[in-house]
Design an enzyme around this catalytic site. Structure first.
Site, PDB file in Angstrom:
ATOM      1  N   ASN A  44       0.865  -1.373   0.119  1.00 24.10           N
ATOM      2  CA  ASN A  44       0.055  -0.073  -0.177  1.00 24.10           C
ATOM      3  C   ASN A  44       0.755   1.153   0.001  1.00 24.10           C
ATOM      4  OD1 ASN A  44      -1.642   2.137   1.248  1.00 24.10           O
ATOM      5  ND2 ASN A  44      -3.170   0.561   1.105  1.00 24.10           N
ATOM      6  N   HIS A  55      -3.458   0.884  -3.208  1.00 24.50           N
ATOM      7  CA  HIS A  55      -3.632  -0.007  -2.410  1.00 24.50           C
ATOM      8  C   HIS A  55      -2.331  -1.278  -2.787  1.00 24.50           C
ATOM      9  CE1 HIS A  55      -7.866   0.519  -1.029  1.00 24.50           C
ATOM     10  NE2 HIS A  55      -7.211   1.678  -1.311  1.00 24.50           N
ATOM     11  N   GLU A  57      -2.588  -4.619  -3.547  1.00 28.51           N
ATOM     12  CA  GLU A  57      -2.653  -5.173  -4.684  1.00 28.51           C
ATOM     13  C   GLU A  57      -2.527  -4.533  -5.822  1.00 28.51           C
ATOM     14  OE1 GLU A  57      -5.679  -6.676  -1.320  1.00 28.51           O
ATOM     15  OE2 GLU A  57      -4.962  -4.656  -2.062  1.00 28.51           O
ATOM     16  N   SER A  80      -7.429  -9.286   3.456  1.00 26.67           N
ATOM     17  CA  SER A  80      -8.654  -9.438   2.686  1.00 26.67           C
ATOM     18  C   SER A  80      -8.901  -8.281   1.585  1.00 26.67           C
ATOM     19  CB  SER A  80      -9.916  -9.816   3.248  1.00 26.67           C
ATOM     20  OG  SER A  80     -10.736 -10.299   2.445  1.00 26.67           O
ATOM     21  N   CYS A  82     -10.070  -5.194  -0.661  1.00 23.11           N
ATOM     22  CA  CYS A  82     -11.287  -4.176  -0.658  1.00 23.11           C
ATOM     23  C   CYS A  82     -12.160  -4.491  -2.097  1.00 23.11           C
ATOM     24  CB  CYS A  82     -10.971  -2.735  -0.537  1.00 23.11           C
ATOM     25  SG  CYS A  82      -9.987  -2.167  -1.929  1.00 23.11           S
ATOM     26  N   CYS A  85      -9.833  -3.603  -5.307  1.00 23.32           N
ATOM     27  CA  CYS A  85      -9.011  -4.700  -5.464  1.00 23.32           C
ATOM     28  C   CYS A  85      -9.579  -5.991  -5.982  1.00 23.32           C
ATOM     29  CB  CYS A  85      -8.173  -4.783  -4.324  1.00 23.32           C
ATOM     30  SG  CYS A  85      -7.056  -3.360  -4.016  1.00 23.32           S
ATOM     31  N   ASP A 145      -8.293   4.995   4.438  1.00 20.79           N
ATOM     32  CA  ASP A 145      -7.850   3.979   3.526  1.00 20.79           C
ATOM     33  C   ASP A 145      -9.198   3.167   3.275  1.00 20.79           C
ATOM     34  OD1 ASP A 145      -5.622   2.474   2.259  1.00 20.79           O
ATOM     35  OD2 ASP A 145      -6.348   0.815   3.074  1.00 20.79           O
TER      36      ASP A 145
END
Length: 151
Positions: A44, A55, A57, A80, A82, A85, A145
């Site tokens: 991130n 982010h 990912e 996990s 969002c 993503c 975030d």
């Protein structure tokens, strides 16, 4: 069940998350791999780069550059994903996602599974502890975030 390759790449994702935390950012790391071959890793970068969509990912996928196909790849993420993503995972056709933890943030596992993505939640104690620490120490940054209004 996690393979040795899964454990290795999930550890790299955790180390990316830890590096982001130490830089003052959100501790979420990610790795893209094709079997045992590392394609890219990232974390991130919202705080560090001033980029609201950076982010973990997304940073990882950007560093991976263009790929002809993602269908045989695995995305490892310390937390996990969002919806942004998760949508990107589906859009790119990434076949498999290994999630370090979903205790501190229940992301979109059902959304991914409904679209044919193989999702494994590792319940990694290091990922859980780091995110728990971050949420406790920087609740305003965490709310930002995940696009929650802290007021």
């Amino acid at each position: 069940m996690l393979t040795e390759t899964d454990k290795r790449f999930l550890r790299v994702a955790y180390e990316e998350a830890l590096a982001g935390f130490e830089e003052g950012g959100c501790p979420i790391g990610s790795v893209l791999a094709a079997g045992a071959r590392l394609i890219a890793q990232g974390r991130n970068q919202r705080v560090q780069a001033g980029n609201p969509i950076a982010h973990g990912e997304m940073d990882c996928l950007q560093k991976a550059g263009r790929q002809r196909s993602y269908g045989k790849m695995t995305l490892y993420t310390s937390l996990s994903p969002c919806m942004m993503c998760a949508g990107t995972i589906v859009q790119f056709g990434i076949a498999r996602v290994v999630i370090g933890e979903n205790v501190n943030f229940g992301g979109n596992e059902a959304f991914l599974r409904e679209r044919g993505v193989d999702v494994i939640v590792a319940d990694d104690p290091d990922c859980i502890a780091l995110m728990k620490r971050f949420v406790a120490e920087k609740p305003e940054l965490w709310a930002e975030d995940i696009a929650e209004d802290p007021t």
